[in-house]
Scaffold this active site. Structure first.
Site, PDB file in Angstrom:
ATOM      1  N   LYS A   1      23.751-103.599  48.262  1.00  0.00           N
ATOM      2  CA  LYS A   1      22.561-104.411  48.515  1.00  0.00           C
ATOM      3  C   LYS A   1      21.850-104.660  47.187  1.00  0.00           C
ATOM      4  O   LYS A   1      21.450-103.718  46.509  1.00  0.00           O
ATOM      5  CB  LYS A   1      21.634-103.675  49.484  1.00  0.00           C
ATOM      6  CG  LYS A   1      20.292-104.374  49.680  1.00  0.00           C
ATOM      7  CD  LYS A   1      19.413-103.637  50.668  1.00  0.00           C
ATOM      8  CE  LYS A   1      18.039-104.263  50.746  1.00  0.00           C
ATOM      9  NZ  LYS A   1      17.170-103.573  51.706  1.00  0.00           N
TER      10      LYS A   1
ATOM     11  N   LYS B   1      24.931-107.683  50.659  1.00  0.00           N
ATOM     12  CA  LYS B   1      23.665-108.357  50.955  1.00  0.00           C
ATOM     13  C   LYS B   1      22.942-108.671  49.659  1.00  0.00           C
ATOM     14  O   LYS B   1      22.842-107.783  48.816  1.00  0.00           O
ATOM     15  CB  LYS B   1      22.815-107.412  51.809  1.00  0.00           C
ATOM     16  CG  LYS B   1      21.399-107.895  52.033  1.00  0.00           C
ATOM     17  CD  LYS B   1      20.582-106.846  52.727  1.00  0.00           C
ATOM     18  CE  LYS B   1      19.157-107.362  52.834  1.00  0.00           C
ATOM     19  NZ  LYS B   1      18.257-106.400  53.398  1.00  0.00           N
TER      20      LYS B   1
HETATM   21  C1  PBG Z   1      14.263-103.318  53.923  1.00  0.00           C
HETATM   22  C2  PBG Z   1      15.068-104.527  54.148  1.00  0.00           C
HETATM   23  C3  PBG Z   1      14.946-105.760  53.495  1.00  0.00           C
HETATM   24  C4  PBG Z   1      15.820-106.623  54.118  1.00  0.00           C
HETATM   25  C5  PBG Z   1      16.478-105.912  55.109  1.00  0.00           C
HETATM   26  N1  PBG Z   1      16.017-104.612  55.099  1.00  0.00           N
HETATM   27  C6  PBG Z   1      14.025-106.166  52.421  1.00  0.00           C
HETATM   28  C7  PBG Z   1      14.105-105.526  51.121  1.00  0.00           C
HETATM   29  O1  PBG Z   1      14.958-104.693  50.832  1.00  0.00           O
HETATM   30  O2  PBG Z   1      13.230-105.826  50.315  1.00  0.00           O
HETATM   31  C8  PBG Z   1      15.980-108.082  53.779  1.00  0.00           C
HETATM   32  C9  PBG Z   1      16.428-108.949  54.902  1.00  0.00           C
HETATM   33  C10 PBG Z   1      16.241-110.399  54.693  1.00  0.00           C
HETATM   34  O3  PBG Z   1      15.748-110.879  53.662  1.00  0.00           O
HETATM   35  O4  PBG Z   1      16.589-111.138  55.623  1.00  0.00           O
HETATM   36  N2  PBG Z   1      14.850-102.322  53.175  1.00  0.00           N
HETATM   37 ZN    ZN Z   2      13.243-100.744  52.566  1.00  0.00          ZN
END
Ligand code: PBG
Ligand code: ZN
Length: 319
Positions: free
Chosen positions: A191, A244
């Protein structure tokens, strides 16, 4: 090879079925709530009862899965604190929504996002140490408690998204310890720290109060370390890996898919969804045709399932 639609269909890769799509959706406390999200057209924050209604046409199209994100109210009952303690509350918004959805849709595959950022006072994905860095190991302990609380509420799978080192091992251990041996562990394994999360943070109210997430999320400029995160999560016992965001990281989807036999999910994030909406509403492209082209790219790269805000519009995208 392309002269007629029938010829094109014959040589096309198979159209992904609706069962390959997982709908990420925001659940809020209370009842009768269906709140618009300014930066995410056609997505809402639902109370559990409203989500049951909203799911009817989605399930009717053949979509079989949701990924739940809790949006706690900032009120006294579900207050945020340094550690995000309320994320593991057995009466928290996600924990209460799961049995409601389960009763309405016994076959629905219910995954839950496991993170702390919507529950910490500072909006980071774990508690902070005295230096102000996220305390990795304290975060893992808390994430394990959250995952167990979701499993206890009946989730089919938990999906940790905090990018803490060792979080998969900690969660797997805690689930086994508590007897949740059948709960799937879907890791947000690779991620990236991304601008593409902007609309989501607006929906969740989870933007970090100060600083950013580059200290724990993967770097777009260091693909080797980013890939190693997926390798480590597989070794720690993840049931599925994930890349992601999806669209700026198609090469990473391909690389992860070539290095594992686990499913490789791709998270088609909020910014990727809202950008296409913005372009279409400016008249630059057709909404559903562009959505489809972007999804084609994600599957072509090697994603085996896609987590996407387009899931409820499956029938519009694949008519
Ligand atoms: C939280 C999380 C996020 C997303 C999913 N879980 C945001 C981040 O890490 O800042 C993003 C999902 C999206 O943008 O659709 N940890
Ligand atoms: Zn988070």
């Amino acid at each position: 090879m392309r002269r007629t639609a029938a010829i094109r269909d014959m040589f096309a890769m198979p159209t992904p079925g609706p069962e390959k799509f997982i709908w990420p959706v925001f659940v809020a406390p209370g009842s009768g709530r269906r709140e618009t999200i300014a930066s995410m057209p056609n997505q809402y924050r639902y109370s559990a009862d409203e989500l049951v209604k909203a799911l009817a046409p989605v399930v009717a199209q053949g979509v079989k899965s949701v990924l739940l994100f809790g949006v706690p109210d900032d009120g006294a009952d579900e207050g945020k604190d340094e550690c995000g303690t309320s994320a593991a509350d057995p009466h928290g918004v996600v924990q209460r929504a799961i049995p409601v959805l389960r009763a309405a849709y016994p076959e629905l595959v219910i995954f839950t996002d496991v993170c702390l950022c919507a529950y910490t006072s500072h909006g980071h994905c774990g508690p902070r140490d005295p230096d102000g860095d996220v305390d990795n190991d304290a975060a893992c302990e808390m994430l394990a408690r959250v995952a167990v609380s979701h499993a206890r509420a009946g989730a089919d799978g938990v999906a940790p998204s905090a990018m803490m080192d060792g979080q998969v091992a900690a969660i797997r251990h805690a689930l086994d310890e508590e007897g949740f041996t059948k709960t799937l562990l879907i890791s947000y394994s690779t991620k990236f720290a991304s601008q593409m999360y902007g609309p989501f943070r607006d929906a969740e109210g989870s933007a970090p109060g100060h600083g950013d997430r580059q200290g724990y999320q993967a770097s777009a400029r260091d693909p080797r370390t980013a890939l190693r995160e997926s390798v480590l999560d597989e070794a720690e016992g993840a049931d599925a890996l994930m890349v992601k965001p999806a669209l700026f990281y198609l090469d990473m989807i391909r690389e992860v898919a070539q290095r594992t036999l686990l499913p490789v999910m791709a998270y088609n994030v909020s910014g990727e969804y809202s950008m296409i909406h913005a372009a279409a509403s400016a008249g630059y492209c057709d909404l559903y045709a562009t959505a489809r082209e972007s999804l084609d790219a994600i599957f072509r790269a090697g994603a085996t399932q896609v987590i996407s805000y387009w899931a409820p519009f499956y029938g519009m995208i694949y008519p």
